[in-house]
Write a protein that holds these residues in place. Structure first.
Motif, PDB file in Angstrom:
ATOM      1  N   ILE A  83       2.700 -21.141  -1.418  1.00  0.00           N
ATOM      2  CA  ILE A  83       3.740 -20.313  -1.159  1.00  0.00           C
ATOM      3  C   ILE A  83       4.966 -20.559  -1.856  1.00  0.00           C
ATOM      4  CG2 ILE A  83       5.235 -19.570   0.783  1.00  0.00           C
ATOM      5  CD1 ILE A  83       2.894 -20.014   2.500  1.00  0.00           C
ATOM      6  N   ALA A  84       5.100 -22.065  -2.012  1.00  0.00           N
ATOM      7  CA  ALA A  84       6.564 -22.368  -2.750  1.00  0.00           C
ATOM      8  C   ALA A  84       6.585 -22.124  -4.099  1.00  0.00           C
ATOM      9  CB  ALA A  84       6.614 -23.797  -2.802  1.00  0.00           C
ATOM     10  N   ARG A  85       5.244 -22.139  -4.912  1.00  0.00           N
ATOM     11  CA  ARG A  85       5.296 -21.713  -6.226  1.00  0.00           C
ATOM     12  C   ARG A  85       5.432 -20.142  -6.131  1.00  0.00           C
ATOM     13  NH1 ARG A  85      -0.373 -24.502  -7.886  1.00  0.00           N
ATOM     14  NH2 ARG A  85       0.218 -26.773  -8.136  1.00  0.00           N
ATOM     15  N   PHE A  86       5.061 -19.347  -5.192  1.00  0.00           N
ATOM     16  CA  PHE A  86       5.249 -17.952  -5.059  1.00  0.00           C
ATOM     17  C   PHE A  86       6.853 -17.446  -5.239  1.00  0.00           C
ATOM     18  CE2 PHE A  86       6.511 -14.658  -2.053  1.00  0.00           C
ATOM     19  CZ  PHE A  86       5.944 -13.409  -2.751  1.00  0.00           C
ATOM     20  N   ALA A  87       7.369 -18.301  -4.130  1.00  0.00           N
ATOM     21  CA  ALA A  87       8.736 -18.259  -4.035  1.00  0.00           C
ATOM     22  C   ALA A  87       9.574 -18.422  -5.473  1.00  0.00           C
ATOM     23  CB  ALA A  87       9.187 -19.037  -2.785  1.00  0.00           C
ATOM     24  N   CYS A  88       8.963 -19.483  -5.779  1.00  0.00           N
ATOM     25  CA  CYS A  88       9.984 -19.638  -7.263  1.00  0.00           C
ATOM     26  C   CYS A  88       9.657 -18.655  -8.346  1.00  0.00           C
ATOM     27  CB  CYS A  88       9.371 -21.194  -7.965  1.00  0.00           C
ATOM     28  SG  CYS A  88       9.833 -22.593  -6.761  1.00  0.00           S
ATOM     29  N   ARG A  89       8.289 -18.108  -8.263  1.00  0.00           N
ATOM     30  CA  ARG A  89       8.187 -17.258  -9.484  1.00  0.00           C
ATOM     31  C   ARG A  89       9.050 -15.843  -8.896  1.00  0.00           C
ATOM     32  NH1 ARG A  89       2.855 -18.895  -8.779  1.00  0.00           N
ATOM     33  NH2 ARG A  89       2.549 -16.873  -7.453  1.00  0.00           N
ATOM     34  N   LYS A  90       8.827 -15.602  -7.584  1.00  0.00           N
ATOM     35  CA  LYS A  90       9.744 -14.162  -7.226  1.00  0.00           C
ATOM     36  C   LYS A  90      11.285 -14.469  -7.466  1.00  0.00           C
ATOM     37  CE  LYS A  90      10.171 -10.621  -3.785  1.00  0.00           C
ATOM     38  NZ  LYS A  90       9.385 -10.296  -2.403  1.00  0.00           N
ATOM     39  N   ARG A 104      16.048 -12.815 -13.375  1.00  0.00           N
ATOM     40  CA  ARG A 104      16.215 -12.273 -14.510  1.00  0.00           C
ATOM     41  C   ARG A 104      16.420 -10.820 -14.532  1.00  0.00           C
ATOM     42  NH1 ARG A 104      11.389 -15.476 -15.168  1.00  0.00           N
ATOM     43  NH2 ARG A 104      10.144 -13.686 -14.768  1.00  0.00           N
ATOM     44  N   ARG A 105      16.204 -10.189 -13.515  1.00  0.00           N
ATOM     45  CA  ARG A 105      16.338  -8.745 -13.432  1.00  0.00           C
ATOM     46  C   ARG A 105      17.731  -8.645 -13.029  1.00  0.00           C
ATOM     47  NH1 ARG A 105      11.431  -8.277 -10.700  1.00  0.00           N
ATOM     48  NH2 ARG A 105      12.406  -8.064  -8.736  1.00  0.00           N
ATOM     49  N   TRP A 106      18.371  -9.282 -12.336  1.00  0.00           N
ATOM     50  CA  TRP A 106      19.830  -9.408 -12.026  1.00  0.00           C
ATOM     51  C   TRP A 106      20.531  -9.510 -13.461  1.00  0.00           C
ATOM     52  CZ3 TRP A 106      23.473 -13.267 -12.065  1.00  0.00           C
ATOM     53  CH2 TRP A 106      24.827 -13.017 -11.613  1.00  0.00           C
ATOM     54  N   LYS A 107      20.078 -10.525 -14.021  1.00  0.00           N
ATOM     55  CA  LYS A 107      20.983 -10.687 -15.235  1.00  0.00           C
ATOM     56  C   LYS A 107      20.995  -9.611 -16.339  1.00  0.00           C
ATOM     57  CE  LYS A 107      21.140 -14.810 -17.425  1.00  0.00           C
ATOM     58  NZ  LYS A 107      20.612 -16.206 -18.127  1.00  0.00           N
ATOM     59  N   GLU A 108      19.847  -8.924 -16.257  1.00  0.00           N
ATOM     60  CA  GLU A 108      19.446  -7.749 -17.251  1.00  0.00           C
ATOM     61  C   GLU A 108      20.459  -7.031 -16.861  1.00  0.00           C
ATOM     62  OE1 GLU A 108      15.307  -7.359 -17.141  1.00  0.00           O
ATOM     63  OE2 GLU A 108      14.833  -8.803 -18.507  1.00  0.00           O
ATOM     64  N   GLN A 109      20.415  -6.404 -15.111  1.00  0.00           N
ATOM     65  CA  GLN A 109      21.197  -5.358 -14.961  1.00  0.00           C
ATOM     66  C   GLN A 109      22.882  -5.539 -15.189  1.00  0.00           C
ATOM     67  OE1 GLN A 109      20.165  -5.167 -10.709  1.00  0.00           O
ATOM     68  NE2 GLN A 109      18.204  -4.267 -11.283  1.00  0.00           N
ATOM     69  N   VAL A 138      12.830  -9.042   2.899  1.00  0.00           N
ATOM     70  CA  VAL A 138      13.120  -9.639   4.108  1.00  0.00           C
ATOM     71  C   VAL A 138      11.927 -10.344   4.574  1.00  0.00           C
ATOM     72  CG1 VAL A 138      13.949  -9.413   6.526  1.00  0.00           C
ATOM     73  CG2 VAL A 138      15.053  -8.263   4.532  1.00  0.00           C
ATOM     74  N   VAL A 139      10.766  -9.407   4.466  1.00  0.00           N
ATOM     75  CA  VAL A 139       9.296  -9.947   4.957  1.00  0.00           C
ATOM     76  C   VAL A 139       8.957 -11.204   4.411  1.00  0.00           C
ATOM     77  CG1 VAL A 139       7.100  -9.260   5.092  1.00  0.00           C
ATOM     78  CG2 VAL A 139       8.760  -7.944   5.835  1.00  0.00           C
ATOM     79  N   ASP A 140       9.041 -11.255   3.140  1.00  0.00           N
ATOM     80  CA  ASP A 140       8.795 -12.422   2.393  1.00  0.00           C
ATOM     81  C   ASP A 140       9.625 -13.669   2.746  1.00  0.00           C
ATOM     82  OD1 ASP A 140       6.729 -11.573   0.949  1.00  0.00           O
ATOM     83  OD2 ASP A 140       7.867 -11.125  -0.920  1.00  0.00           O
ATOM     84  N   LEU A 141      10.891 -13.533   2.851  1.00  0.00           N
ATOM     85  CA  LEU A 141      11.764 -14.579   3.246  1.00  0.00           C
ATOM     86  C   LEU A 141      11.407 -14.938   4.893  1.00  0.00           C
ATOM     87  CD1 LEU A 141      14.065 -16.401   2.788  1.00  0.00           C
ATOM     88  CD2 LEU A 141      15.396 -14.724   3.699  1.00  0.00           C
ATOM     89  N   LYS A 165       0.710  -1.441  -0.045  1.00  0.00           N
ATOM     90  CA  LYS A 165      -0.113  -0.036  -0.012  1.00  0.00           C
ATOM     91  C   LYS A 165       0.665   1.206  -0.100  1.00  0.00           C
ATOM     92  CE  LYS A 165      -4.185  -1.715  -0.286  1.00  0.00           C
ATOM     93  NZ  LYS A 165      -4.808  -1.424  -1.437  1.00  0.00           N
ATOM     94  N   VAL A 166       2.118   1.297   0.650  1.00  0.00           N
ATOM     95  CA  VAL A 166       2.927   2.123   0.738  1.00  0.00           C
ATOM     96  C   VAL A 166       4.004   2.214  -0.280  1.00  0.00           C
ATOM     97  CG1 VAL A 166       2.514   2.617   3.301  1.00  0.00           C
ATOM     98  CG2 VAL A 166       4.455   1.366   2.279  1.00  0.00           C
ATOM     99  N   GLY A 167       3.847   1.324  -1.200  1.00  0.00           N
ATOM    100  CA  GLY A 167       4.952   1.193  -2.518  1.00  0.00           C
ATOM    101  C   GLY A 167       6.199   1.017  -1.826  1.00  0.00           C
ATOM    102  N   ARG A 168       6.378   0.171  -0.730  1.00  0.00           N
ATOM    103  CA  ARG A 168       7.723  -0.160  -0.460  1.00  0.00           C
ATOM    104  C   ARG A 168       8.000  -1.602  -0.464  1.00  0.00           C
ATOM    105  NH1 ARG A 168      11.744   3.072   0.040  1.00  0.00           N
ATOM    106  NH2 ARG A 168      12.445   1.899   1.931  1.00  0.00           N
ATOM    107  N   TYR A 169       6.835  -2.534  -1.035  1.00  0.00           N
ATOM    108  CA  TYR A 169       7.189  -3.926  -1.186  1.00  0.00           C
ATOM    109  C   TYR A 169       8.137  -4.450  -2.090  1.00  0.00           C
ATOM    110  CZ  TYR A 169       5.960  -8.912  -2.021  1.00  0.00           C
ATOM    111  OH  TYR A 169       6.111 -10.165  -2.328  1.00  0.00           O
ATOM    112  N   ASP A 170       8.342  -3.652  -3.037  1.00  0.00           N
ATOM    113  CA  ASP A 170       9.318  -4.244  -4.058  1.00  0.00           C
ATOM    114  C   ASP A 170      10.807  -3.384  -3.815  1.00  0.00           C
ATOM    115  OD1 ASP A 170       7.977  -5.704  -5.855  1.00  0.00           O
ATOM    116  OD2 ASP A 170       7.328  -3.719  -6.950  1.00  0.00           O
TER     117      ASP A 170
END
Length: 217
Positions: free
Chosen positions: A185-192, A198-203, A133-136, A122-127
């Motif tokens: 949750i496992a599927r979500f973790a794999c997707r994330k 992918r973003r790291w490789k692009e960077q 850390v919260v997800d982990l 909601k506050v735009g700080r999730y990404d």
């Protein structure tokens, strides 16, 4: 359709209220009475009854909220339904309060992290690193407590001759729901993880291109 701003305000209030320590009462009970195959199915103590009544009020309120505003899917509604029925069963029978409190504690201990994810969005700080850390922590806590410790608790419940068949069946059902949640949750973790990789490789690729351009210039 109601005013979206008003509904959002109500949603914030609801999620904030979910941090109220219904599960802390269960934690206190667990600290006072250990769960094992020798304590399951025993008579409820006054502290257990208080914890169960507080938790019942929370689940009834949240169930009504979820149904009215359609904020949750069928799996979460099934979880709330089983929780309400399990609490009522323990209160009516006057026994199995310790394992019911243990289950409530295990299922609600991840709730603060779950709500933290919502507030971060909601506050735009999730990404951000905070969101990661919260997800982990959520994944580790869910797997460790609801699947690991929960499996041990279910074994104690089934191994004891005292709990009723209804209580044992409820334990199997709630653990089965936890397994369903764990798969999601496992599927979500794999997707994330795949998305971040992918973003790291692009960077890295972009940095390499910029570095080559700078050398050429």
């Amino acid at each position: 359709m109601g005013n979206p701003f008003v509904i959002q305000q109500r949603d914030v209030i609801d999620r904030a209220s979910e941090q109220l320590p219904a599960w802390l009462g269960c934690a206190l009970q667990l600290a006072l009475t250990g769960l094992s195959s020798t304590t399951t199915g025993t008579e409820n103590t006054p502290l257990q009854v208080i914890a169960l009544i507080l938790s019942l009020g929370y689940f009834i309120f949240d169930m009504g909220w979820c149904v009215y505003y359609r904020t949750e899917g069928p799996v979460m509604l099934a979880h709330h339904t089983l929780s309400i029925l399990g609490i009522l069963l323990a209160l009516v029978q006057g026994e199995s309060g310790i394992e019911t409190c243990a289950v409530l504690f295990g299922t609600e201990i991840t709730n603060p992290l779950l709500q933290a994810r919502w507030f971060l969005r909601k506050v735009g700080r999730y990404d951000t690193l905070t969101g990661d850390v919260v997800d982990l922590l959520f994944i580790l806590l869910f797997a460790g407590v609801r699947i690991g410790v929960g499996g041990r608790m279910l074994y104690c419940e089934l191994a004891s001759p005292r709990p009723s068949l209804a209580v044992k069946g409820g334990g199997i059902a709630i653990y089965g729901l936890s397994c369903v949640f764990m798969v999601d949750i496992a599927r979500f973790a794999c997707r994330k993880s795949a998305s971040k990789f992918r973003r790291w490789k692009e960077q890295c690729k972009a940095l390499g291109v910029n570095g080559d351009s700078g050398t050429t210039n």
